[in-house]
Write a protein that holds these residues in place. Structure first.
Motif, PDB file in Angstrom:
ATOM      1  N   HIS A  95       0.875  -1.174   0.000  1.00  0.00           N
ATOM      2  CA  HIS A  95       0.000   0.000   0.000  1.00  0.00           C
ATOM      3  C   HIS A  95       0.911   1.222   0.000  1.00  0.00           C
ATOM      4  O   HIS A  95       2.013   1.181   0.551  1.00  0.00           O
ATOM      5  CB  HIS A  95      -0.894  -0.020   1.246  1.00  0.00           C
ATOM      6  CG  HIS A  95      -1.970   1.025   1.262  1.00  0.00           C
ATOM      7  ND1 HIS A  95      -1.733   2.324   1.666  1.00  0.00           N
ATOM      8  CD2 HIS A  95      -3.288   0.963   0.930  1.00  0.00           C
ATOM      9  CE1 HIS A  95      -2.867   3.011   1.598  1.00  0.00           C
ATOM     10  NE2 HIS A  95      -3.817   2.211   1.142  1.00  0.00           N
ATOM     11  N   HIS A 118      -0.039  -2.456  -6.699  1.00  0.00           N
ATOM     12  CA  HIS A 118      -1.131  -3.260  -7.238  1.00  0.00           C
ATOM     13  C   HIS A 118      -2.043  -2.489  -8.188  1.00  0.00           C
ATOM     14  O   HIS A 118      -2.886  -3.090  -8.860  1.00  0.00           O
ATOM     15  CB  HIS A 118      -1.979  -3.835  -6.096  1.00  0.00           C
ATOM     16  CG  HIS A 118      -1.233  -4.780  -5.214  1.00  0.00           C
ATOM     17  ND1 HIS A 118      -1.203  -6.136  -5.441  1.00  0.00           N
ATOM     18  CD2 HIS A 118      -0.469  -4.565  -4.105  1.00  0.00           C
ATOM     19  CE1 HIS A 118      -0.459  -6.726  -4.512  1.00  0.00           C
ATOM     20  NE2 HIS A 118      -0.011  -5.789  -3.691  1.00  0.00           N
ATOM     21  N   ASN A 119      -1.916  -1.154  -8.219  1.00  0.00           N
ATOM     22  CA  ASN A 119      -2.844  -0.354  -9.011  1.00  0.00           C
ATOM     23  C   ASN A 119      -2.124   0.795  -9.713  1.00  0.00           C
ATOM     24  O   ASN A 119      -0.983   1.130  -9.385  1.00  0.00           O
ATOM     25  CB  ASN A 119      -3.945   0.235  -8.115  1.00  0.00           C
ATOM     26  CG  ASN A 119      -4.863  -0.817  -7.547  1.00  0.00           C
ATOM     27  OD1 ASN A 119      -5.518  -1.535  -8.283  1.00  0.00           O
ATOM     28  ND2 ASN A 119      -4.911  -0.924  -6.225  1.00  0.00           N
ATOM     29  N   PHE A 121      -2.136   4.838 -10.345  1.00  0.00           N
ATOM     30  CA  PHE A 121      -2.581   6.035  -9.633  1.00  0.00           C
ATOM     31  C   PHE A 121      -2.171   7.291 -10.389  1.00  0.00           C
ATOM     32  O   PHE A 121      -1.148   7.305 -11.082  1.00  0.00           O
ATOM     33  CB  PHE A 121      -1.966   6.092  -8.224  1.00  0.00           C
ATOM     34  CG  PHE A 121      -2.340   4.945  -7.335  1.00  0.00           C
ATOM     35  CD1 PHE A 121      -3.574   4.925  -6.703  1.00  0.00           C
ATOM     36  CD2 PHE A 121      -1.470   3.890  -7.138  1.00  0.00           C
ATOM     37  CE1 PHE A 121      -3.925   3.863  -5.880  1.00  0.00           C
ATOM     38  CE2 PHE A 121      -1.810   2.832  -6.313  1.00  0.00           C
ATOM     39  CZ  PHE A 121      -3.041   2.808  -5.685  1.00  0.00           C
ATOM     40  N   VAL A 144       0.967  -0.968 -14.703  1.00  0.00           N
ATOM     41  CA  VAL A 144       1.393  -0.463 -13.394  1.00  0.00           C
ATOM     42  C   VAL A 144       2.854  -0.015 -13.471  1.00  0.00           C
ATOM     43  O   VAL A 144       3.227   1.044 -12.942  1.00  0.00           O
ATOM     44  CB  VAL A 144       1.205  -1.535 -12.304  1.00  0.00           C
ATOM     45  CG1 VAL A 144       1.746  -1.044 -10.967  1.00  0.00           C
ATOM     46  CG2 VAL A 144      -0.266  -1.914 -12.168  1.00  0.00           C
ATOM     47  N   GLN A 199     -13.053   1.997  -8.229  1.00  0.00           N
ATOM     48  CA  GLN A 199     -11.799   1.763  -8.934  1.00  0.00           C
ATOM     49  C   GLN A 199     -11.864   0.559  -9.862  1.00  0.00           C
ATOM     50  O   GLN A 199     -11.177   0.500 -10.885  1.00  0.00           O
ATOM     51  CB  GLN A 199     -10.672   1.584  -7.911  1.00  0.00           C
ATOM     52  CG  GLN A 199      -9.288   1.491  -8.504  1.00  0.00           C
ATOM     53  CD  GLN A 199      -8.259   1.246  -7.431  1.00  0.00           C
ATOM     54  OE1 GLN A 199      -8.414   0.355  -6.595  1.00  0.00           O
ATOM     55  NE2 GLN A 199      -7.202   2.051  -7.427  1.00  0.00           N
ATOM     56  N   LYS A 200     -12.696  -0.424  -9.529  1.00  0.00           N
ATOM     57  CA  LYS A 200     -12.778  -1.660 -10.314  1.00  0.00           C
ATOM     58  C   LYS A 200     -13.712  -1.554 -11.515  1.00  0.00           C
ATOM     59  O   LYS A 200     -13.786  -2.481 -12.318  1.00  0.00           O
ATOM     60  CB  LYS A 200     -13.215  -2.815  -9.412  1.00  0.00           C
ATOM     61  CG  LYS A 200     -12.280  -3.093  -8.251  1.00  0.00           C
ATOM     62  CD  LYS A 200     -10.889  -3.475  -8.716  1.00  0.00           C
ATOM     63  CE  LYS A 200      -9.978  -3.801  -7.555  1.00  0.00           C
ATOM     64  NZ  LYS A 200      -8.616  -4.172  -7.997  1.00  0.00           N
TER      65      LYS A 200
END
Length: 276
Positions: A95, A118-119, A121, A144, A199-200
């Motif tokens: 995170h 993991h994402n 941003f 990513v 977000q998904k």
């Protein structure tokens, strides 16, 4: 220091329902035979039970997503105690705020930092850059990685790509009766597995069913997962009059069984189950 002498702290926001949390469990399983010790810290969740089953110690910390000076000081103190007590040599965070806290503590305790991203941003650029700078970064996909390099200006040599894996070992819980009934009625099932948050993009998935309806295609959508937007998505489904076409299964622990059942509708596609 040799690998079998390392004491690893896996640092996640939660151990609830989510892809990052699944990765933490997988890393625990992989590392346990090879390192001296693995411990996890998070704000808790349903997957703490699985950590206990693996005999992995879990420390409860404040939710790092909720930011305040008081919470920050409290969190740093708890983390310091964990590092000292467990003699941590490696912190693997999952995170952005976990990366931030780990960076603050690195100078004091001389630990190796790893962060799995993991994402994608596009905010908090300066804070993220500071948290990730001079840290070993793992991107879970090429987009990513591109985001880390292009937006956050991370050096390419600092970022490695390791794709998330799916454990295809089946747990014998049997078929989902509702899905089996739909199969028997001749419906083709389209599944979407993920946390029910904005977000998904689950709302876009739901709205796409409108076009399916127009074509009179014999298709049902299956949404597997839970999250804070569940009620909002159910309301959207109701407003679009799609309740009969979209099935919310909620949180499912035996995802491999669901995948295997949906796989059954492909008879000659050449998809084969593989062991991890």
């Amino acid at each position: 220091m040799k690998l079998n002498e390392q004491n690893v702290l896996l640092f996640s926001r939660t151990m609830g329902q989510g892809g990052a949390e699944k990765v933490v469990l997988q890393i625990c399983e992989i590392l346990l035979p090879h390192v001296n010790k693995v411990v996890v810290c998070s704000s808790g969740g349903v997957n703490v039970k699985k950590l206990n089953e693996m005999s992995v110690k879990h420390y409860v910390i404040p939710d790092i997503g909720k930011k305040s000076v008081k919470k920050g000081v409290e969190t740093l103190h708890i983390l310091s105690e964990i590092i000292k007590k467990e003699k941590i040599t490696v912190i693997h965070s999952h995170h952005r705020m976990a990366a931030f806290y780990s960076k603050v503590l690195r100078e004091k305790y001389n630990v190796v930092l790893i962060n799995t991203v993991h994402n994608v941003f596009f905010n908090k650029r300066k804070l993220t850059y500071w948290g990730y700078k001079n840290t070993n970064l793992i991107a879970c996909g090429e987009h990513v990685k591109d985001n880390l390099i292009d937006y956050f200006c991370m050096p390419p040599e600092q970022v490695s790509t390791i794709h998330n894996a799916v454990d295809t070992k089946l747990v014998p819980f049997g078929d989902n009766k509702r899905l089996k009934e739909l199969h028997n009625q001749g419906f083709f099932l389209v599944g979407n597995i993920g946390r029910l948050t904005r977000q998904k993009g689950m709302s876009f998935f739901i709205k796409s069913m409108i076009n399916i309806r127009k074509e009179n295609l014999k298709i049902k959508y299956i949404i597997i997962g839970d999250g804070k937007d569940r009620d909002e998505l159910l309301k959207l489904t109701d407003e679009l009059e799609l309740k009969d076409d979209i099935i919310f299964l909620g949180y499912v622990s035996n995802i491999s069984n669901i995948l295997n059942q949906c796989q059954g509708q492909f008879k000659n596609v050449g998809f084969r189950q593989k062991e991890m």
